[in-house]
Design a protein around this motif. Structure first.
Motif, PDB file in Angstrom:
ATOM      1  N   ASP A 154      -1.544   2.455   1.410  1.00  0.00           N
ATOM      2  CA  ASP A 154      -3.004   2.464   1.557  1.00  0.00           C
ATOM      3  C   ASP A 154      -3.513   3.862   1.924  1.00  0.00           C
ATOM      4  O   ASP A 154      -4.722   4.100   1.887  1.00  0.00           O
ATOM      5  N   HIS A 159      -0.317   9.129  -2.004  1.00  0.00           N
ATOM      6  CA  HIS A 159      -0.593   9.223  -3.443  1.00  0.00           C
ATOM      7  C   HIS A 159      -0.649  10.671  -3.913  1.00  0.00           C
ATOM      8  O   HIS A 159      -0.263  10.979  -5.037  1.00  0.00           O
ATOM      9  N   THR A 184      -2.730  -3.553   1.550  1.00  0.00           N
ATOM     10  CA  THR A 184      -4.065  -4.050   1.247  1.00  0.00           C
ATOM     11  C   THR A 184      -4.317  -4.057  -0.252  1.00  0.00           C
ATOM     12  O   THR A 184      -4.944  -4.967  -0.792  1.00  0.00           O
ATOM     13  N   HIS A 185      -3.815  -3.034  -0.937  1.00  0.00           N
ATOM     14  CA  HIS A 185      -4.063  -2.866  -2.360  1.00  0.00           C
ATOM     15  C   HIS A 185      -2.794  -3.171  -3.160  1.00  0.00           C
ATOM     16  O   HIS A 185      -1.678  -3.068  -2.656  1.00  0.00           O
ATOM     17  N   GLY A 186      -2.966  -3.506  -4.402  1.00  0.00           N
ATOM     18  CA  GLY A 186      -1.831  -3.752  -5.280  1.00  0.00           C
ATOM     19  C   GLY A 186      -1.995  -2.984  -6.578  1.00  0.00           C
ATOM     20  O   GLY A 186      -3.015  -2.347  -6.823  1.00  0.00           O
ATOM     21  N   TRP A 187      -0.972  -3.068  -7.408  1.00  0.00           N
ATOM     22  CA  TRP A 187      -1.003  -2.372  -8.689  1.00  0.00           C
ATOM     23  C   TRP A 187      -0.497  -3.313  -9.769  1.00  0.00           C
ATOM     24  O   TRP A 187       0.446  -4.082  -9.534  1.00  0.00           O
ATOM     25  N   ARG A 194       3.446   1.958  -9.789  1.00  0.00           N
ATOM     26  CA  ARG A 194       2.656   3.080  -9.274  1.00  0.00           C
ATOM     27  C   ARG A 194       3.466   4.373  -9.336  1.00  0.00           C
ATOM     28  O   ARG A 194       2.942   5.433  -9.717  1.00  0.00           O
TER      29      ARG A 194
END
Length: 236
Positions: A154, A159, A184-187, A194
């Motif tokens: 996150d 990144h 919290t986030h996905g790909w 990712r």
């Protein structure tokens, strides 16, 4: 004068003894699940992959391991003790005011620790910098490993590191992501996608299967950094 402090012995312990070593660490630790999620992967790394021992912690040619997921260090301390980096008599003092084993590892106090860690998002950028520093010194043999949690993805700093390492071809760099479904986030396609989209070699494995972990850790990845996503039970 007799030295009453027993010297640590490398490989004195086995994997099944880690639960006992962790149980020695008592107190107000709030991140036990974070620690246990890393246990199998850490054991396989230190037992079969990393080229570093208590005798080579200052050798320029050693492999480097960076624990970014430093807010849950109990498994890390247990594995270090099991491999003789320090004596297990330090474990019961974990988190105490006068103990070197803090709730976040301190590289100046914990034998074998490469970085002070615990704040999310720092480890992977530091690992990229470590590889670049080794390259600048002409040291292309040491391998650099960093363990991060899936929730650390996150953080934007990770990144930026991912985006740089792939195109730069940082083959010495290895990122181990412990995936306990905390992000919290996905790909699309999962976490490995990712890394793959940024030019990394990436594999996903069962984070409790030692043979699968070893196979993933030793995956050939010429010209690319390697990401291993180790899936464990969801954090409760």
């Amino acid at each position: 004068m007799t030295n009453t402090t027993a010297a640590p012995v490398r490989e004195l312990r086995e994997f099944h003894d880690l639960d006992r070593l962790i149980a020695l660490m008592t107190g107000a630790e709030k991140h036990a699940p974070a620690a246990h999620s890393t246990l199998d992967a850490l054991w396989v790394l230190y037992d079969k992959v990393l080229r570093v021992t208590p005798d080579t912690v200052d050798d320029p040619g050693r492999d480097r391991f960076l624990l970014s997921k430093g807010h849950g260090p109990m498994a890390y301390y247990a594995v270090l003790a099991a491999h003789g980096f320090f004596g297990e008599e330090l474990l019961p003092g974990f988190g105490a005011y006068d103990s070197p084993l803090g709730h976040h590892p301190d590289r100046l106090l914990v034998p074998g620790a490469e970085i002070g860690s615990g704040s999310l998002g720092h480890g992977l950028p530091l690992a990229v910098g470590t590889v670049l520093g080794l390259r600048a010194q002409g040291l292309t043999d040491p391998q650099v490993w960093v363990l991060i949690g899936d929730a650390e993805l996150d953080e934007g700093s990770n990144h930026e590191a991912i985006a740089h390492a792939g195109p730069a071809g940082l083959e010495q760099l290895h990122t181990l992501v412990i995936d306990n479904a905390s992000a919290t986030h996905g790909w699309p396609g999962g976490i490995a996608s990712r890394f793959g989209s940024a030019g990394w070699a990436a594999v996903t494995v069962d984070g409790r299967d030692h043979d699968a972990l070893y196979a993933a850790f030793t995956t050939p990845h010429p010209g690319k950094p390697l990401a291993v996503v180790a899936r464990v039970e969801p954090k409760s």
